[in-house]
Design a protein around this motif. Structure first.
Motif, PDB file in Angstrom:
ATOM      1  N   ALA A 141      49.524  31.612  19.238  1.00  0.00           N
ATOM      2  CA  ALA A 141      48.562  32.248  20.152  1.00  0.00           C
ATOM      3  C   ALA A 141      47.405  31.285  20.451  1.00  0.00           C
ATOM      4  O   ALA A 141      46.950  31.172  21.598  1.00  0.00           O
ATOM      5  CB  ALA A 141      48.034  33.548  19.535  1.00  0.00           C
ATOM      6  N   CYS A 142      46.956  30.568  19.419  1.00  0.00           N
ATOM      7  CA  CYS A 142      45.824  29.646  19.618  1.00  0.00           C
ATOM      8  C   CYS A 142      46.256  28.431  20.440  1.00  0.00           C
ATOM      9  O   CYS A 142      45.501  27.959  21.297  1.00  0.00           O
ATOM     10  CB  CYS A 142      45.253  29.196  18.266  1.00  0.00           C
ATOM     11  SG  CYS A 142      44.396  30.538  17.428  1.00  0.00           S
ATOM     12  N   ALA A 143      47.462  27.945  20.208  1.00  0.00           N
ATOM     13  CA  ALA A 143      47.942  26.786  20.974  1.00  0.00           C
ATOM     14  C   ALA A 143      48.000  27.140  22.460  1.00  0.00           C
ATOM     15  O   ALA A 143      47.686  26.319  23.325  1.00  0.00           O
ATOM     16  CB  ALA A 143      49.308  26.347  20.459  1.00  0.00           C
ATOM     17  N   ALA A 144      48.397  28.370  22.771  1.00  0.00           N
ATOM     18  CA  ALA A 144      48.484  28.783  24.180  1.00  0.00           C
ATOM     19  C   ALA A 144      47.090  29.005  24.776  1.00  0.00           C
ATOM     20  O   ALA A 144      46.863  28.733  25.955  1.00  0.00           O
ATOM     21  CB  ALA A 144      49.310  30.066  24.287  1.00  0.00           C
ATOM     22  N   ALA A 145      46.159  29.473  23.963  1.00  0.00           N
ATOM     23  CA  ALA A 145      44.846  29.877  24.502  1.00  0.00           C
ATOM     24  C   ALA A 145      43.874  28.710  24.632  1.00  0.00           C
ATOM     25  O   ALA A 145      43.088  28.659  25.580  1.00  0.00           O
ATOM     26  CB  ALA A 145      44.227  30.943  23.598  1.00  0.00           C
ATOM     27  N   PHE A 146      43.903  27.776  23.665  1.00  0.00           N
ATOM     28  CA  PHE A 146      42.869  26.741  23.621  1.00  0.00           C
ATOM     29  C   PHE A 146      43.393  25.429  24.209  1.00  0.00           C
ATOM     30  O   PHE A 146      44.601  25.228  24.353  1.00  0.00           O
ATOM     31  CB  PHE A 146      42.388  26.535  22.178  1.00  0.00           C
ATOM     32  CG  PHE A 146      41.800  27.786  21.563  1.00  0.00           C
ATOM     33  CD1 PHE A 146      40.757  28.455  22.192  1.00  0.00           C
ATOM     34  CD2 PHE A 146      42.287  28.314  20.376  1.00  0.00           C
ATOM     35  CE1 PHE A 146      40.207  29.620  21.642  1.00  0.00           C
ATOM     36  CE2 PHE A 146      41.744  29.476  19.819  1.00  0.00           C
ATOM     37  CZ  PHE A 146      40.705  30.127  20.462  1.00  0.00           C
ATOM     38  N   SER A 147      42.455  24.536  24.499  1.00  0.00           N
ATOM     39  CA  SER A 147      42.817  23.233  25.063  1.00  0.00           C
ATOM     40  C   SER A 147      43.566  22.385  24.026  1.00  0.00           C
ATOM     41  O   SER A 147      43.314  22.494  22.825  1.00  0.00           O
ATOM     42  CB  SER A 147      41.522  22.532  25.482  1.00  0.00           C
ATOM     43  OG  SER A 147      41.727  21.156  25.562  1.00  0.00           O
TER      44      SER A 147
END
Ligand code: 3HB
Length: 334
Positions: free
Chosen positions: A302-308
């Protein structure tokens, strides 16, 4: 962080390395397999926080500035300052009740901020051992901590005292470790999230005194009139004042990221009188706290998709302030 005159900068260091020339270290926060008391080392304030198992990669957060630093101890606090920025770290030893020692630690910090003249606190982090366990009197330790903090804030700022973005998260041991950043002449604006009840207005259901922190803080360095840096507080799957999606890590990630996106949005910044807007892709120093190790793959995705791709993201497996929360995320958009 962006570079300013008297610029404050954050770096996450994964192995010991030298400070770039021309930089001065205000504070070092080492996330370790044990805790170590705040101290002045090599002219900087340093604290070790028990946040990782011995087998996990260690990370140190380094706060640097362009100007020479003066450091020292005040009561049990280790501090360093450069004329514009103050870094201060403290540790409340493990004990049966935290109300009084937390109140005293906060009072010492308010005294120090006053004496050294850094009245604009822009960010505070707290790492609380056994955060969801009961203290000696049967009160949950997070609530006990909130009680001491609220009393100190009442005393120094009054009942409606405005506090900056914070994190209040579990630690693997070591009582309560904490640190803050403050400025002498920058501008601090504390922000709320329209999707969430302000934490200081939480009902008594969550403890005798509410958590005193803002959902984000906008910090404009001296001489910069615009939006400056945005410090996003520890954010979780809370809508209104209620936890949503208990037990469901994927949905808790969605709500958490949605809350972060909302607090940073143009719509929300404008509502606070700030002509700016940010997205999750602007976040740089992201800390992700995950209650259950088995949820890490879902949270990482989820974080890989959301953050740069260029964001520094670190993950810790620790407890969270409410026992039904599975994930909490914070970050800084310079
Ligand atoms: C806090 O009590 O300071 C706090 C707790 C959180 C998130 C942010 C701040 O769970």
């Amino acid at each position: 962080m962006a570079t300013y005159p008297h610029g404050l900068r954050c770096r996450l260091v994964r192995s010991p390395e030298a400070t770039p020339s021309g930089r001065h270290v205000l504070g070092r926060v080492a996330f370790l397999g044990h805790h170590s008391a705040p101290a002045v080392r090599a002219g900087a304030s340093e604290i070790g926080i028990h946040l990782v198992g011995a087998e996990v990669e260690r990370v140190t957060e380094v706060w640097e500035t362009d100007s020479p630093v003066v450091s020292g101890m005040y009561q049990d606090l280790a501090y360093a300052h450069d004329g514009e920025y103050l870094f201060c770290a403290g540790q409340v030893p493990e004990g049966g009740s935290y109300r009084e020692p937390v109140r005293n630690a906060y009072r010492a910090a308010f005294d120090l901020i006053g004496k050294l003249d850094y009245p604009h606190v822009m960010r505070i982090w707290h790492f609380i051992g056994d955060i969801n366990r009961a203290n000696a009197d049967g009160m949950e330790i997070y609530r006990d901590f909130c009680l001491g903090r609220a009393e100190a804030v009442d005393h120094h700022l009054g009942r409606a005292g405005d506090m900056p973005a914070a994190t209040g998260i579990g630690a693997l041991g070591g009582g309560i470790s904490w640190y803050l950043l403050a400025s002498r002449s920058g501008r601090v604006r504390n922000l709320e999230n329209p999707l969430q009840v302000p934490a200081p207005s939480y009902p008594h259901l969550y403890g005798p005194r509410p958590p005193k922190f803002a959902r984000a803080t906008s910090f404009s360095p001296p001489g910069i009139d615009g939006a400056g840096d945005l410090f996003v507080a520890g954010t979780a799957s809370i809508l209104g004042h209620e936890t949503v999606h208990a037990g469901d890590i994927a949905k808790q990630c969605d709500v958490t990221l949605g809350n972060m996106a909302m607090v940073m949005s143009r719509e929300n910044l404008l509502a606070h009188g700030i002509d700016d807007g940010r997205t999750l892709k602007d976040l740089r120093f992201v800390k992700v706290y995950v209650r259950r190790a088995e949820d890490l793959p879902v949270v990482r995705a989820a974080c890989a998709a959301a953050f740069s791709d260029t964001a520094e993201i670190v993950y810790f497996t620790v407890d969270i302030c409410r026992s039904d929360l599975l994930v909490e995320i914070e970050g800084i958009a310079p």
